[in-house]
Every structure is written in C-alpha cells, then in structure tokens.
Write a protein that holds these residues in place. Sequence first.
Motif, short mmCIF file in Angstrom:
data_model
loop_
_atom_site.label_atom_id
_atom_site.label_comp_id
_atom_site.label_asym_id
_atom_site.label_seq_id
_atom_site.Cartn_x
_atom_site.Cartn_y
_atom_site.Cartn_z
N PRO A 74 0.80 -1.24 0.00
CA PRO A 74 0.00 0.00 0.00
C PRO A 74 0.83 1.28 0.00
O PRO A 74 0.29 2.36 -0.27
CB PRO A 74 -0.83 -0.13 1.28
N TRP A 75 2.13 1.19 0.31
CA TRP A 75 2.96 2.37 0.28
C TRP A 75 3.19 2.87 -1.15
O TRP A 75 3.47 4.06 -1.36
CB TRP A 75 4.33 2.09 0.93
N ILE A 76 3.11 1.98 -2.12
CA ILE A 76 3.42 2.36 -3.51
C ILE A 76 2.45 3.43 -4.03
O ILE A 76 2.89 4.45 -4.56
CB ILE A 76 3.44 1.12 -4.43
N PRO A 77 1.12 3.26 -3.91
CA PRO A 77 0.22 4.33 -4.34
C PRO A 77 0.43 5.65 -3.59
O PRO A 77 0.24 6.72 -4.16
CB PRO A 77 -1.19 3.76 -4.07
N VAL A 78 0.83 5.56 -2.32
CA VAL A 78 1.12 6.78 -1.55
C VAL A 78 2.28 7.54 -2.17
O VAL A 78 2.23 8.77 -2.32
CB VAL A 78 1.42 6.43 -0.07
#
Length: 320
Positions: A74-78
């Motif tokens: 989920p860090w990637i879209p952030v």
Amino acid sequence: MKRENLITIVQIMVVPTLYAVALRLFFGGNTWGNLFSVMSMSFLFCVPTIMGLLTVYLSDIENVRHFSYRFFVPWIPVVILLIITIAFTIEGWACWLMILPLFLIAASVGGLIGGQLKMRKHDSKLYISFLALLPLLVAPLEVVAGSISGTYEAYTFIDIKAPAEKIWGNVTRVRGISAAQDKGWLTRVLGFPRPVKAELNYNGVGAYRKAIFTNGLVFHETVSEYADKQKMVFSIKAYPYEIPSTTMDEHVVIGGQYFDVLNGTYELERLNSTTNRLHLYSHFKLKTTFNFYASWWARWIMQDIQNNILQVEKYRSENE
C-alpha cells in the motif's frame, strides 16, 4: 508477464491513486467552505487508509496471504500520490515530509483491513463501497466537533564560555547571519526561511525587536519583561499578508489558520566564573483536529530554529 497479471498491477496502482487525487482536489476546493478540509483527520488518516484497503483488496489472493505484501505494498500508491501532487504543485514538499509517516502507517492499516476482507469467503464489495465514502461522511462530523486550540512550548539551551555582557549583546541584537553560519538542518530540509538578523531599538520594556528571515518572513516582537543581562521576554507576531505566497505552504504558514508563534524568552544563567547557560523558550499555538501529531513537528521545527540561533550567539560570544 501474463495479461491478467499486468491488468491487476495497473489496477492496484491506478485505482487507489485516482481515488486519493480526486479527494485531494475535492477537499482542497472552496466550494464547500470549511466543511471539507485537507487539514483534517478525515483526509489525513481516512484517505490513505482507504488507499491501502483498495490496493490489497484488488490484489491477487495469493499475494494477499503474505503479511509483508498487505503491510508494505500500500505504500506504492502513496508514493505515486506524492509525486503527482508535487509535480502539479497541488501540495508542497514540506507538508508531504511531515504527513508522509502518517500516510504510510494509515496505508498499512488499510492494507491489513483490505486483506481481511479479501480473504473472507463472501463478497465484500458493499463494505468497500461504504468505506470508500467514509472520508466524506466523517468530515462534516469533524467540523461539528471543532478544531482543538492548544498552546505548546519549545525549550532549548546552550552553554557559553564568555562574559555575560558579551553574550547579552549578541542576544539582544543579532547581526547578519550568512548561509554558511546557518545550522538549522530540519528547517533547511523543509525549505523554511532561515534567520538573517534581529534588530532592537532599545534595551527595556516596550522595546521593538524585528527578527528578519529570508523570503520575506518577519517576526515583530515587543519586549514585555526585561532584566539586563538576565532575562528578556517578548511577544511575537507574524502577519501572513506580509509573507509572499511562495515562502511557505499555506497549511504551515506562521500566523495563519493552523499555526502561530506567541512569545519568546531569553534567560541567562551563570554556571561558574567562566561559563553561562543561555536558555531560550518559545510558546506556539496550534488549531487542528490532530494536534497530538502536529505538535511534534511544530516543536521540532521551533527547537531547530532556536538551536540555530543559539549556536550563532555562542560562536560570536566565544570567538569574536
């Protein structure tokens, strides 16, 4: 790579990012007045949580079974959101640096929730749809609850091997500070203005002190308590209309809606025949719904500014 896998990868990156961009533009608009604000828990926590939830829920079930996937992917879209908002000047680097830890933690929480929903045996699309609307539902309730106004203190000190007279002269009036003398690492990373000089018209109660920073930032200070070579207390006021819009992000501008510096205090304490301890306090005010988090950053910033000034005063008192 199989076509299905490629579609899944694009989906888990694009859908959460587009969701966040849409809400950032919506919360940042003026159409709804103060009903929806970027400076709110409904945006700063709910939005990245839903981003993480969507990322994991839309992923392949075999990947979702791994805890590390649910926590870190989920860090990637952030990060993609960070790049987009900075590239299109929707958000500033200073704001992102301060909210990034909160966004990453919230995205991981969302990823864990999304993983639980994904691994359930029955369809969870209705739950996902409801949760995606959560920021819009929570924001008006947060406005009704109101922002919390709190006052906080930043305290710093430094020991100086010099006579009190010499130290006090460097305290009341700070001559021009060059870029090479600037040791404020945190404010430099955040792109905040650096101190240039401070001018005092006379020593005593009622005196006017002007602390000048780069990029048009000026602190207007009035001395309210004065004991020569011992203590000086002064009120601090920064006027947002004097500060160019390019100097600071609107969400962290000093004297603005969310953050203001109230006063400062210098105290000189004699330690022994050769050394004096110079104390510097400041009090600042925050008005947000997440002061518990914002106060950490505000205190670190104020302490960095104060330590920077104290280092200059120490060097000049000991060496000039």
